[in-house]
Scaffold this motif. Structure first.
Motif, PDB file in Angstrom:
ATOM      1  N   THR A 100      19.351  14.643  60.957  1.00 43.95           N
ATOM      2  CA  THR A 100      20.256  15.283  61.924  1.00 43.95           C
ATOM      3  C   THR A 100      20.508  16.731  61.529  1.00 43.95           C
ATOM      4  O   THR A 100      20.625  17.602  62.401  1.00 43.95           O
ATOM      5  CB  THR A 100      21.590  14.536  62.048  1.00 43.95           C
ATOM      6  OG1 THR A 100      22.348  14.630  60.828  1.00 43.95           O
ATOM      7  CG2 THR A 100      21.379  13.066  62.413  1.00 43.95           C
ATOM      8  N   TRP A 104      19.620  19.745  64.181  1.00 38.68           N
ATOM      9  CA  TRP A 104      20.666  20.601  64.748  1.00 38.68           C
ATOM     10  C   TRP A 104      20.673  21.987  64.117  1.00 38.68           C
ATOM     11  O   TRP A 104      21.041  22.968  64.773  1.00 38.68           O
ATOM     12  CB  TRP A 104      22.021  19.915  64.651  1.00 38.68           C
ATOM     13  CG  TRP A 104      22.095  18.731  65.578  1.00 38.68           C
ATOM     14  CD1 TRP A 104      22.095  17.411  65.243  1.00 38.68           C
ATOM     15  CD2 TRP A 104      22.130  18.782  67.010  1.00 38.68           C
ATOM     16  NE1 TRP A 104      22.139  16.637  66.369  1.00 38.68           N
ATOM     17  CE2 TRP A 104      22.165  17.441  67.470  1.00 38.68           C
ATOM     18  CE3 TRP A 104      22.139  19.820  67.945  1.00 38.68           C
ATOM     19  CZ2 TRP A 104      22.203  17.118  68.827  1.00 38.68           C
ATOM     20  CZ3 TRP A 104      22.183  19.498  69.299  1.00 38.68           C
ATOM     21  CH2 TRP A 104      22.222  18.174  69.730  1.00 38.68           C
ATOM     22  N   ARG A 107      18.084  23.807  66.192  1.00 34.27           N
ATOM     23  CA  ARG A 107      18.536  24.048  67.558  1.00 34.27           C
ATOM     24  C   ARG A 107      19.630  25.124  67.600  1.00 34.27           C
ATOM     25  O   ARG A 107      19.639  25.971  68.493  1.00 34.27           O
ATOM     26  CB  ARG A 107      19.018  22.752  68.204  1.00 34.27           C
ATOM     27  CG  ARG A 107      17.857  21.850  68.625  1.00 34.27           C
ATOM     28  CD  ARG A 107      18.317  20.565  69.264  1.00 34.27           C
ATOM     29  NE  ARG A 107      17.181  19.835  69.821  1.00 34.27           N
ATOM     30  CZ  ARG A 107      16.750  19.923  71.068  1.00 34.27           C
ATOM     31  NH1 ARG A 107      17.390  20.728  71.920  1.00 34.27           N
ATOM     32  NH2 ARG A 107      15.709  19.235  71.496  1.00 34.27           N
ATOM     33  N   TYR A 115      24.559  26.259  62.045  1.00 34.78           N
ATOM     34  CA  TYR A 115      25.050  24.884  62.133  1.00 34.78           C
ATOM     35  C   TYR A 115      25.780  24.487  60.851  1.00 34.78           C
ATOM     36  O   TYR A 115      25.166  24.407  59.787  1.00 34.78           O
ATOM     37  CB  TYR A 115      23.880  23.926  62.366  1.00 34.78           C
ATOM     38  CG  TYR A 115      24.262  22.464  62.371  1.00 34.78           C
ATOM     39  CD1 TYR A 115      25.163  21.955  63.302  1.00 34.78           C
ATOM     40  CD2 TYR A 115      23.711  21.579  61.444  1.00 34.78           C
ATOM     41  CE1 TYR A 115      25.498  20.606  63.313  1.00 34.78           C
ATOM     42  CE2 TYR A 115      24.036  20.227  61.445  1.00 34.78           C
ATOM     43  CZ  TYR A 115      24.929  19.750  62.388  1.00 34.78           C
ATOM     44  OH  TYR A 115      25.263  18.420  62.397  1.00 34.78           O
ATOM     45  N   ILE A 183      28.991  17.731  66.855  1.00 33.18           N
ATOM     46  CA  ILE A 183      28.498  18.810  67.705  1.00 33.18           C
ATOM     47  C   ILE A 183      29.548  19.189  68.737  1.00 33.18           C
ATOM     48  O   ILE A 183      29.822  20.372  68.979  1.00 33.18           O
ATOM     49  CB  ILE A 183      27.188  18.400  68.413  1.00 33.18           C
ATOM     50  CG1 ILE A 183      26.110  18.006  67.396  1.00 33.18           C
ATOM     51  CG2 ILE A 183      26.690  19.519  69.317  1.00 33.18           C
ATOM     52  CD1 ILE A 183      25.763  19.077  66.404  1.00 33.18           C
ATOM     53  N   TYR A 219      23.370  13.184  72.879  1.00 35.97           N
ATOM     54  CA  TYR A 219      23.031  13.997  71.709  1.00 35.97           C
ATOM     55  C   TYR A 219      22.235  13.174  70.695  1.00 35.97           C
ATOM     56  O   TYR A 219      21.337  13.692  70.021  1.00 35.97           O
ATOM     57  CB  TYR A 219      24.293  14.552  71.068  1.00 35.97           C
ATOM     58  CG  TYR A 219      24.962  15.668  71.841  1.00 35.97           C
ATOM     59  CD1 TYR A 219      24.320  16.316  72.888  1.00 35.97           C
ATOM     60  CD2 TYR A 219      26.253  16.076  71.527  1.00 35.97           C
ATOM     61  CE1 TYR A 219      24.934  17.332  73.589  1.00 35.97           C
ATOM     62  CE2 TYR A 219      26.883  17.104  72.225  1.00 35.97           C
ATOM     63  CZ  TYR A 219      26.218  17.726  73.257  1.00 35.97           C
ATOM     64  OH  TYR A 219      26.832  18.735  73.949  1.00 35.97           O
ATOM     65  N   TRP A 223      18.438  13.895  69.106  1.00 36.48           N
ATOM     66  CA  TRP A 223      17.992  13.710  67.721  1.00 36.48           C
ATOM     67  C   TRP A 223      16.730  12.849  67.688  1.00 36.48           C
ATOM     68  O   TRP A 223      15.759  13.175  66.989  1.00 36.48           O
ATOM     69  CB  TRP A 223      19.093  13.074  66.880  1.00 36.48           C
ATOM     70  CG  TRP A 223      18.568  12.527  65.594  1.00 36.48           C
ATOM     71  CD1 TRP A 223      18.282  13.224  64.463  1.00 36.48           C
ATOM     72  CD2 TRP A 223      18.183  11.172  65.339  1.00 36.48           C
ATOM     73  NE1 TRP A 223      17.752  12.384  63.511  1.00 36.48           N
ATOM     74  CE2 TRP A 223      17.690  11.121  64.024  1.00 36.48           C
ATOM     75  CE3 TRP A 223      18.225  10.003  66.090  1.00 36.48           C
ATOM     76  CZ2 TRP A 223      17.227   9.940  63.446  1.00 36.48           C
ATOM     77  CZ3 TRP A 223      17.764   8.831  65.521  1.00 36.48           C
ATOM     78  CH2 TRP A 223      17.276   8.803  64.211  1.00 36.48           C
ATOM     79  N   VAL A 287      19.991  19.975  75.550  1.00 39.57           N
ATOM     80  CA  VAL A 287      21.452  19.897  75.552  1.00 39.57           C
ATOM     81  C   VAL A 287      21.978  19.995  76.979  1.00 39.57           C
ATOM     82  O   VAL A 287      22.962  19.331  77.331  1.00 39.57           O
ATOM     83  CB  VAL A 287      22.050  20.988  74.651  1.00 39.57           C
ATOM     84  CG1 VAL A 287      23.566  21.031  74.785  1.00 39.57           C
ATOM     85  CG2 VAL A 287      21.662  20.770  73.205  1.00 39.57           C
TER      86      VAL A 287
END
Length: 297
Positions: A100, A104, A107, A115, A183, A219, A223, A287
């Motif tokens: 994860t 993230w 992203r 992040y 998130i 979300y 992943w 997203v």
């Protein structure tokens, strides 16, 4: 899922047998949203989700918890993964958390953002978090106040033995879902939710909670999308996640426990809804596709 021999996250606190618990059992606590890091990634994509919080709702309905706030102490594991144990489940969870982080981090970086990864806390029976006291009966949860995920790994046995949702990817889905709440927190959605929580009845609060939970499922699907692209998803993995989503749908759980359903009391979504939104995140990998704030869900 292909996970053995891969990187494990060092953002793990192992409080099993440490000083982080509390006496007694069955206490449940509210999730109080702390300060987020601005709208960031999601703010650029799903502004409508924040506007929808103008209706307001108490965040305790997000997680089905109530109670008081407590401070806590922890015994923090050092180094990658969970140290001092040969438990494969520990290693697996640490690997999923690392996945994860990779997903993230990339992203957020692609959107020009940084992040801040959450910490995962392992506990037995009961725990004192920045959001208050909780027991294993609460299930896995995310605390916005300290940006930590809390899991008693016995939940995975319950998932398999009592809820008929076995498989390592079912467990991974649970972790990825809680990261989904993280998130929401760091992008400003949960803080806005907390700020606007007052002034609605329980049924409306539950309906809004369902939209939050389905977004976290979506979300988790993102992943899974990126994890498959990296070559770590095996045949049958996605079916395991979809089965878990089905088994923990509000309607399925209510039918099993009381023989009938009360839709106004749903706060996580039906089995079909949870499967739909996980699948949407997985198939679209976007997203923007996870905006549950508008229209039918």
């Amino acid at each position: 899922m292909r996970w053995t021999g891969r990187r494990q996250s060092d953002n793990i606190e192992d409080r099993r047998g440490g000083g982080g618990g509390f006496g007694g059992g069955g206490m449940r606590t509210p999730i109080r949203a702390g300060r987020g890091g601005g709208l960031g990634l999601v703010g650029l994509i799903i502004v409508g989700a924040v506007l929808w919080f103008g209706f307001g709702v108490n965040p305790m309905f997000l997680f089905g918890m109530d109670g008081g706030s407590q401070t806590q102490q922890s015994q923090t594991a050092s180094g990658p993964g969970v140290q001092g144990t040969s438990d494969k489940t520990d290693d697996f969870v640490a690997t999923v958390l690392a996945d994860t982080e990779d997903v993230w981090t990339k992203r957020f970086a692609d959107a020009g953002e940084q992040y801040p990864a959450p910490t995962l806390v392992l506990f037995n029976n009961s725990i004192a978090s920045a959001c208050g006291n909780a027991s294993s009966a609460s299930g896995p949860f995310y605390c916005p106040s300290d940006q930590k995920l809390y899991i008693d790994l016995s939940f995975f046995r319950q998932l398999k033995d009592q809820l008929n949702a076995g498989g390592d990817f079912a467990q991974a889905y649970v972790v990825a879902h809680e990261v989904g709440h993280h998130i929401q927190n760091i992008t400003g959605i949960l803080p806005a939710f907390d700020q606007a929580r007052r002034g609605v009845g329980e049924a409306e609060a539950n309906a809004l909670s369902v939209r939050i939970e389905l977004q976290a499922d979506c979300y988790a699907g993102i992943w899974a999308h990126d994890t498959q692209a990296a070559g770590y998803v095996e045949a049958g993995d996605i079916d395991e996640a979809l089965n878990a989503a089905e088994q923990i749908g509000d309607d399925t759980l209510q039918k099993a426990s009381q023989g009938y359903v009360v839709p106004d009391s749903f706060n996580h979504g039906t089995s079909a809804q949870r499967q739909t939104w996980f699948r949407r995140g997985f198939e679209e990998g976007s997203v923007a596709a996870c905006d549950t704030s508008q229209g039918d869900i």
